[in-house]
Write a protein that holds these residues in place. Structure first.
Motif, PDB file in Angstrom:
ATOM      1  N   ALA A 130       0.846  -1.198   0.000  1.00 31.26           N
ATOM      2  CA  ALA A 130       0.000   0.000   0.000  1.00 31.26           C
ATOM      3  C   ALA A 130       0.880   1.246   0.000  1.00 31.26           C
ATOM      4  CB  ALA A 130      -0.888  -0.011   1.229  1.00 31.26           C
ATOM      5  N   ASP A 131       0.385   2.307  -0.609  1.00 30.39           N
ATOM      6  CA  ASP A 131       1.129   3.560  -0.620  1.00 30.39           C
ATOM      7  C   ASP A 131       1.304   4.066   0.808  1.00 30.39           C
ATOM      8  OD1 ASP A 131       1.401   3.622  -3.334  1.00 30.39           O
ATOM      9  OD2 ASP A 131      -0.395   4.826  -3.679  1.00 30.39           O
ATOM     10  N   CYS A 132       2.487   4.539   1.080  1.00 33.66           N
ATOM     11  CA  CYS A 132       2.768   5.107   2.402  1.00 33.66           C
ATOM     12  C   CYS A 132       2.260   6.545   2.421  1.00 33.66           C
ATOM     13  CB  CYS A 132       4.272   5.058   2.662  1.00 33.66           C
ATOM     14  SG  CYS A 132       4.731   5.690   4.276  1.00 33.66           S
ATOM     15  N   PRO A 133       1.501   6.929   3.443  1.00 37.05           N
ATOM     16  CA  PRO A 133       0.942   8.289   3.471  1.00 37.05           C
ATOM     17  C   PRO A 133       1.954   9.365   3.859  1.00 37.05           C
ATOM     18  CG  PRO A 133       0.328   7.115   5.453  1.00 37.05           C
ATOM     19  CD  PRO A 133       1.052   6.121   4.578  1.00 37.05           C
ATOM     20  N   LEU A 134       3.155   8.951   4.280  1.00 33.96           N
ATOM     21  CA  LEU A 134       4.131   9.911   4.774  1.00 33.96           C
ATOM     22  C   LEU A 134       4.987  10.483   3.648  1.00 33.96           C
ATOM     23  CD1 LEU A 134       5.358   7.999   7.958  1.00 33.96           C
ATOM     24  CD2 LEU A 134       3.443   9.595   7.732  1.00 33.96           C
ATOM     25  N   THR A 135       5.363  11.739   3.799  1.00 37.06           N
ATOM     26  CA  THR A 135       6.261  12.371   2.832  1.00 37.06           C
ATOM     27  C   THR A 135       7.687  11.868   3.081  1.00 37.06           C
ATOM     28  OG1 THR A 135       6.814  14.231   4.273  1.00 37.06           O
ATOM     29  CG2 THR A 135       4.842  14.471   2.877  1.00 37.06           C
ATOM     30  N   ALA A 136       8.587  12.152   2.134  1.00 37.52           N
ATOM     31  CA  ALA A 136       9.982  11.741   2.279  1.00 37.52           C
ATOM     32  C   ALA A 136      10.592  12.344   3.542  1.00 37.52           C
ATOM     33  CB  ALA A 136      10.783  12.148   1.046  1.00 37.52           C
ATOM     34  N   ARG A 137      10.288  13.607   3.823  1.00 41.90           N
ATOM     35  CA  ARG A 137      10.835  14.268   5.014  1.00 41.90           C
ATOM     36  C   ARG A 137      10.272  13.640   6.288  1.00 41.90           C
ATOM     37  NH1 ARG A 137      15.364  16.713   6.237  1.00 41.90           N
ATOM     38  NH2 ARG A 137      15.157  18.800   5.401  1.00 41.90           N
ATOM     39  N   GLU A 138       8.967  13.322   6.291  1.00 43.42           N
ATOM     40  CA  GLU A 138       8.374  12.666   7.456  1.00 43.42           C
ATOM     41  C   GLU A 138       9.008  11.301   7.692  1.00 43.42           C
ATOM     42  OE1 GLU A 138       3.915  14.690   7.391  1.00 43.42           O
ATOM     43  OE2 GLU A 138       4.300  12.875   6.220  1.00 43.42           O
ATOM     44  N   LEU A 139       9.311  10.583   6.606  1.00 45.22           N
ATOM     45  CA  LEU A 139       9.983   9.290   6.739  1.00 45.22           C
ATOM     46  C   LEU A 139      11.374   9.452   7.335  1.00 45.22           C
ATOM     47  CD1 LEU A 139       8.894   7.490   3.455  1.00 45.22           C
ATOM     48  CD2 LEU A 139       8.372   6.773   5.793  1.00 45.22           C
ATOM     49  N   GLU A 140      12.087  10.506   6.931  1.00 46.51           N
ATOM     50  CA  GLU A 140      13.413  10.773   7.502  1.00 46.51           C
ATOM     51  C   GLU A 140      13.310  11.005   9.005  1.00 46.51           C
ATOM     52  OE1 GLU A 140      16.444  13.044   4.671  1.00 46.51           O
ATOM     53  OE2 GLU A 140      14.532  14.088   4.819  1.00 46.51           O
ATOM     54  N   VAL A 141      12.353  11.833   9.404  1.00 46.01           N
ATOM     55  CA  VAL A 141      12.149  12.134  10.823  1.00 46.01           C
ATOM     56  C   VAL A 141      11.800  10.861  11.589  1.00 46.01           C
ATOM     57  CG1 VAL A 141      10.627  13.321  12.473  1.00 46.01           C
ATOM     58  CG2 VAL A 141      11.496  14.547  10.461  1.00 46.01           C
ATOM     59  N   LEU A 142      10.879  10.076  11.049  1.00 45.70           N
ATOM     60  CA  LEU A 142      10.438   8.867  11.744  1.00 45.70           C
ATOM     61  C   LEU A 142      11.552   7.830  11.814  1.00 45.70           C
ATOM     62  CD1 LEU A 142       8.015   7.631  13.178  1.00 45.70           C
ATOM     63  CD2 LEU A 142       7.334   6.608  10.994  1.00 45.70           C
ATOM     64  N   GLN A 143      12.356   7.722  10.765  1.00 50.71           N
ATOM     65  CA  GLN A 143      13.471   6.768  10.773  1.00 50.71           C
ATOM     66  C   GLN A 143      14.467   7.123  11.867  1.00 50.71           C
ATOM     67  OE1 GLN A 143      13.943   3.815   8.821  1.00 50.71           O
ATOM     68  NE2 GLN A 143      15.363   3.583  10.521  1.00 50.71           N
ATOM     69  N   LEU A 144      14.781   8.401  11.989  1.00 46.51           N
ATOM     70  CA  LEU A 144      15.700   8.827  13.045  1.00 46.51           C
ATOM     71  C   LEU A 144      15.110   8.553  14.428  1.00 46.51           C
ATOM     72  CD1 LEU A 144      17.077  12.151  11.529  1.00 46.51           C
ATOM     73  CD2 LEU A 144      18.349  10.028  11.921  1.00 46.51           C
ATOM     74  N   ALA A 145      13.808   8.810  14.576  1.00 44.46           N
ATOM     75  CA  ALA A 145      13.137   8.515  15.848  1.00 44.46           C
ATOM     76  C   ALA A 145      13.185   7.015  16.134  1.00 44.46           C
ATOM     77  CB  ALA A 145      11.698   9.014  15.819  1.00 44.46           C
ATOM     78  N   ALA A 146      12.980   6.214  15.094  1.00 39.87           N
ATOM     79  CA  ALA A 146      13.020   4.759  15.245  1.00 39.87           C
ATOM     80  C   ALA A 146      14.419   4.280  15.620  1.00 39.87           C
ATOM     81  CB  ALA A 146      12.564   4.080  13.948  1.00 39.87           C
ATOM     82  N   ASP A 147      15.430   5.016  15.177  1.00 41.10           N
ATOM     83  CA  ASP A 147      16.826   4.682  15.514  1.00 41.10           C
ATOM     84  C   ASP A 147      17.203   5.137  16.917  1.00 41.10           C
ATOM     85  OD1 ASP A 147      17.104   3.573  13.009  1.00 41.10           O
ATOM     86  OD2 ASP A 147      18.099   5.331  12.148  1.00 41.10           O
ATOM     87  N   GLY A 148      16.269   5.796  17.610  1.00 42.49           N
ATOM     88  CA  GLY A 148      16.510   6.202  18.986  1.00 42.49           C
ATOM     89  C   GLY A 148      16.909   7.651  19.172  1.00 42.49           C
ATOM     90  N   ALA A 149      16.922   8.437  18.095  1.00 42.20           N
ATOM     91  CA  ALA A 149      17.300   9.848  18.215  1.00 42.20           C
ATOM     92  C   ALA A 149      16.212  10.635  18.943  1.00 42.20           C
ATOM     93  CB  ALA A 149      17.546  10.445  16.834  1.00 42.20           C
ATOM     94  N   GLU A 150      16.640  11.518  19.841  1.00 35.38           N
ATOM     95  CA  GLU A 150      15.711  12.399  20.533  1.00 35.38           C
ATOM     96  C   GLU A 150      15.390  13.598  19.636  1.00 35.38           C
ATOM     97  OE1 GLU A 150      14.193  11.808  23.346  1.00 35.38           O
ATOM     98  OE2 GLU A 150      15.258   9.923  23.649  1.00 35.38           O
ATOM     99  N   LEU A 151      14.384  14.360  20.021  1.00 31.47           N
ATOM    100  CA  LEU A 151      13.905  15.486  19.221  1.00 31.47           C
ATOM    101  C   LEU A 151      15.033  16.452  18.834  1.00 31.47           C
ATOM    102  CD1 LEU A 151      10.535  17.098  19.466  1.00 31.47           C
ATOM    103  CD2 LEU A 151      12.471  18.638  19.476  1.00 31.47           C
ATOM    104  N   ALA A 152      15.869  16.827  19.794  1.00 29.82           N
ATOM    105  CA  ALA A 152      16.953  17.783  19.522  1.00 29.82           C
ATOM    106  C   ALA A 152      17.953  17.218  18.520  1.00 29.82           C
ATOM    107  CB  ALA A 152      17.661  18.153  20.819  1.00 29.82           C
ATOM    108  N   GLU A 153      18.256  15.927  18.637  1.00 27.88           N
ATOM    109  CA  GLU A 153      19.210  15.308  17.716  1.00 27.88           C
ATOM    110  C   GLU A 153      18.631  15.243  16.300  1.00 27.88           C
ATOM    111  OE1 GLU A 153      21.583  11.117  16.916  1.00 27.88           O
ATOM    112  OE2 GLU A 153      20.422  11.339  18.773  1.00 27.88           O
ATOM    113  N   ILE A 154      17.342  14.900  16.200  1.00 24.60           N
ATOM    114  CA  ILE A 154      16.689  14.864  14.881  1.00 24.60           C
ATOM    115  C   ILE A 154      16.759  16.244  14.240  1.00 24.60           C
ATOM    116  CG2 ILE A 154      14.491  14.530  13.664  1.00 24.60           C
ATOM    117  CD1 ILE A 154      13.751  12.490  15.873  1.00 24.60           C
TER     118      ILE A 154
END
Length: 201
Positions: free
Chosen positions: A137-161
Protein backbone atom coordinates in the motif's frame (compact mmCIF):
# COMPACT_ATOMS: atom_id res chain seq x y z
CA UNK A 1 38.18 -0.38 -15.88
CA UNK A 2 35.37 0.44 -13.43
CA UNK A 3 36.73 1.99 -10.22
CA UNK A 4 34.74 1.01 -7.12
CA UNK A 5 34.64 2.18 -3.50
CA UNK A 6 33.29 -0.37 -0.99
CA UNK A 7 31.80 0.80 2.32
CA UNK A 8 30.85 -1.93 4.80
CA UNK A 9 31.48 -1.91 8.55
CA UNK A 10 31.74 -5.68 9.04
CA UNK A 11 35.36 -6.52 8.20
CA UNK A 12 34.71 -10.09 7.03
CA UNK A 13 31.82 -9.02 4.80
CA UNK A 14 33.82 -6.13 3.35
CA UNK A 15 36.78 -8.44 2.72
CA UNK A 16 34.52 -10.92 0.94
CA UNK A 17 32.96 -8.20 -1.23
CA UNK A 18 36.37 -6.83 -2.20
CA UNK A 19 37.70 -10.33 -2.96
CA UNK A 20 34.68 -11.10 -5.16
CA UNK A 21 34.99 -7.83 -7.07
CA UNK A 22 38.72 -8.36 -7.63
CA UNK A 23 37.84 -11.54 -9.55
CA UNK A 24 36.16 -9.37 -12.19
CA UNK A 25 38.54 -8.32 -14.96
CA UNK A 26 36.79 -4.98 -15.55
CA UNK A 27 36.43 -3.87 -11.90
CA UNK A 28 39.08 -2.33 -9.64
CA UNK A 29 38.46 -1.63 -5.94
CA UNK A 30 40.13 1.74 -5.28
CA UNK A 31 38.93 2.43 -1.71
CA UNK A 32 37.46 0.69 1.33
CA UNK A 33 35.56 2.30 4.23
CA UNK A 34 34.26 0.96 7.54
CA UNK A 35 32.21 3.98 8.66
CA UNK A 36 29.85 6.36 6.94
CA UNK A 37 31.88 9.47 7.69
CA UNK A 38 34.90 8.02 5.84
CA UNK A 39 33.03 7.67 2.55
CA UNK A 40 33.05 11.21 1.14
CA UNK A 41 36.75 11.90 1.87
CA UNK A 42 37.70 8.51 0.40
CA UNK A 43 35.53 9.14 -2.67
CA UNK A 44 37.06 12.58 -3.23
CA UNK A 45 40.56 11.08 -2.95
CA UNK A 46 39.98 8.02 -5.17
CA UNK A 47 37.34 9.30 -7.67
CA UNK A 48 35.43 6.00 -8.02
CA UNK A 49 32.90 5.36 -10.76
CA UNK A 50 30.65 3.53 -8.29
CA UNK A 51 30.35 3.62 -4.49
CA UNK A 52 28.95 0.37 -3.09
CA UNK A 53 27.56 1.37 0.31
CA UNK A 54 25.97 -0.60 3.14
CA UNK A 55 22.80 1.22 4.19
CA UNK A 56 23.47 0.75 7.92
CA UNK A 57 26.90 2.16 8.81
CA UNK A 58 28.21 3.63 12.07
CA UNK A 59 28.71 7.39 12.43
CA UNK A 60 26.71 8.17 9.25
CA UNK A 61 24.12 6.04 7.48
CA UNK A 62 24.63 4.90 3.91
CA UNK A 63 21.83 6.97 2.39
CA UNK A 64 23.21 10.18 3.89
CA UNK A 65 26.67 9.33 2.55
CA UNK A 66 25.18 8.56 -0.88
CA UNK A 67 23.45 11.97 -0.93
CA UNK A 68 26.76 13.66 -0.09
CA UNK A 69 28.48 11.84 -2.95
CA UNK A 70 25.72 12.86 -5.35
CA UNK A 71 26.23 16.49 -4.37
CA UNK A 72 30.05 16.57 -4.38
CA UNK A 73 30.83 13.93 -7.05
CA UNK A 74 27.84 13.75 -9.40
CA UNK A 75 29.74 11.47 -11.81
CA UNK A 76 30.01 8.76 -9.11
CA UNK A 77 27.10 6.31 -9.08
CA UNK A 78 25.81 4.89 -5.79
CA UNK A 79 24.73 1.31 -5.16
CA UNK A 80 23.17 0.57 -1.76
CA UNK A 81 23.47 -2.85 -0.11
CA UNK A 82 21.01 -3.84 2.60
CA UNK A 83 19.83 -6.82 4.58
CA UNK A 84 16.56 -4.95 5.30
CA UNK A 85 14.35 -5.85 2.40
CA UNK A 86 11.21 -3.87 3.21
CA UNK A 87 9.38 -1.75 0.64
CA UNK A 88 9.83 1.22 2.98
CA UNK A 89 13.59 0.82 2.83
CA UNK A 90 13.43 0.81 -0.95
CA UNK A 91 11.28 3.96 -0.92
CA UNK A 92 13.85 5.69 1.30
CA UNK A 93 16.64 4.68 -1.08
CA UNK A 94 14.74 5.90 -4.13
CA UNK A 95 13.91 9.20 -2.44
CA UNK A 96 17.66 9.58 -1.80
CA UNK A 97 18.11 9.13 -5.59
CA UNK A 98 20.59 6.27 -5.40
CA UNK A 99 21.38 4.45 -8.64
CA UNK A 100 20.97 0.92 -7.36
CA UNK A 101 19.59 -1.07 -4.45
CA UNK A 102 20.61 -4.68 -3.81
CA UNK A 103 19.92 -7.17 -1.03
CA UNK A 104 23.02 -8.60 0.66
CA UNK A 105 21.77 -12.15 0.20
CA UNK A 106 21.62 -11.77 -3.60
CA UNK A 107 23.81 -14.14 -5.64
CA UNK A 108 27.43 -12.97 -5.84
CA UNK A 109 27.41 -12.33 -9.60
CA UNK A 110 24.49 -9.93 -9.21
CA UNK A 111 26.69 -7.35 -7.47
CA UNK A 112 29.17 -7.12 -10.35
CA UNK A 113 26.31 -6.94 -12.85
CA UNK A 114 24.60 -4.21 -10.81
CA UNK A 115 27.86 -2.20 -10.77
CA UNK A 116 28.12 -2.51 -14.55
CA UNK A 117 24.46 -1.55 -14.88
CA UNK A 118 24.68 1.66 -12.86
CA UNK A 119 27.84 2.68 -14.74
CA UNK A 120 25.87 2.22 -17.96
CA UNK A 121 23.24 4.62 -16.62
CA UNK A 122 20.61 2.09 -15.58
CA UNK A 123 18.88 2.03 -12.20
CA UNK A 124 19.48 -1.41 -10.71
CA UNK A 125 16.83 -2.53 -8.18
CA UNK A 126 16.52 -5.99 -6.67
CA UNK A 127 13.58 -7.60 -8.51
CA UNK A 128 11.90 -9.22 -5.51
CA UNK A 129 12.08 -6.02 -3.52
CA UNK A 130 10.69 -3.97 -6.40
CA UNK A 131 7.70 -6.35 -6.66
CA UNK A 132 7.08 -6.13 -2.91
CA UNK A 133 7.12 -2.33 -3.10
CA UNK A 134 4.77 -2.41 -6.10
CA UNK A 135 2.32 -4.63 -4.21
CA UNK A 136 2.47 -2.72 -0.92
CA UNK A 137 0.00 0.00 0.00
CA UNK A 138 1.13 3.56 -0.62
CA UNK A 139 2.77 5.11 2.40
CA UNK A 140 0.94 8.29 3.47
CA UNK A 141 4.13 9.91 4.77
CA UNK A 142 6.26 12.37 2.83
CA UNK A 143 9.98 11.74 2.28
CA UNK A 144 10.84 14.27 5.01
CA UNK A 145 8.37 12.67 7.46
CA UNK A 146 9.98 9.29 6.74
CA UNK A 147 13.41 10.77 7.50
CA UNK A 148 12.15 12.13 10.82
CA UNK A 149 10.44 8.87 11.74
CA UNK A 150 13.47 6.77 10.77
CA UNK A 151 15.70 8.83 13.04
CA UNK A 152 13.14 8.51 15.85
CA UNK A 153 13.02 4.76 15.25
CA UNK A 154 16.83 4.68 15.51
CA UNK A 155 16.51 6.20 18.99
CA UNK A 156 17.30 9.85 18.22
CA UNK A 157 15.71 12.40 20.53
CA UNK A 158 13.91 15.49 19.22
CA UNK A 159 16.95 17.78 19.52
CA UNK A 160 19.21 15.31 17.72
CA UNK A 161 16.69 14.86 14.88
CA UNK A 162 16.49 18.65 14.52
CA UNK A 163 20.29 18.97 14.38
CA UNK A 164 20.79 16.13 11.90
CA UNK A 165 18.08 17.37 9.53
CA UNK A 166 18.89 21.08 9.97
CA UNK A 167 15.39 21.81 11.32
CA UNK A 168 14.11 23.60 14.40
CA UNK A 169 12.86 21.52 17.32
CA UNK A 170 9.37 22.96 16.75
CA UNK A 171 9.37 21.82 13.13
CA UNK A 172 10.40 18.31 14.14
CA UNK A 173 7.63 18.29 16.77
CA UNK A 174 5.14 19.29 14.06
CA UNK A 175 6.40 16.53 11.75
CA UNK A 176 6.02 13.95 14.53
CA UNK A 177 2.48 15.17 15.26
CA UNK A 178 1.61 14.90 11.56
CA UNK A 179 3.12 11.40 11.35
CA UNK A 180 1.10 10.17 14.34
CA UNK A 181 -2.08 11.64 12.83
CA UNK A 182 -1.52 10.27 9.31
CA UNK A 183 -0.81 6.77 10.60
CA UNK A 184 -3.68 6.81 13.08
CA UNK A 185 -1.21 6.05 15.86
CA UNK A 186 -1.53 6.67 19.61
CA UNK A 187 1.97 8.10 19.95
CA UNK A 188 5.44 8.14 18.37
CA UNK A 189 6.24 4.53 19.43
CA UNK A 190 2.97 3.30 17.97
CA UNK A 191 3.69 5.25 14.75
CA UNK A 192 7.06 3.51 14.41
CA UNK A 193 5.37 0.12 14.89
CA UNK A 194 2.66 0.88 12.31
CA UNK A 195 5.19 2.22 9.80
CA UNK A 196 7.36 -0.87 10.13
CA UNK A 197 4.45 -3.30 9.84
CA UNK A 198 3.12 -1.51 6.75
CA UNK A 199 6.54 -1.41 5.07
CA UNK A 200 6.96 2.37 5.26
CA UNK A 201 10.13 1.96 7.34
Amino acid sequence: MIKVLVAEDMHIVRGALVALLRLESDIEVVAECATGDEILPAAVASAPDVAVIDIDLPRKDGLTAAAEIRERLPSCRTLILTSMGSPGTLRRALSARVNGFLLKDAPADRLANAIRGVVAGRRMIDGELALAAWDSADCPLTARELEVLQLAADGAELAEIATRLFLSAGTVRNYLRSIVTKLGARNRIDAIRIARESGCL
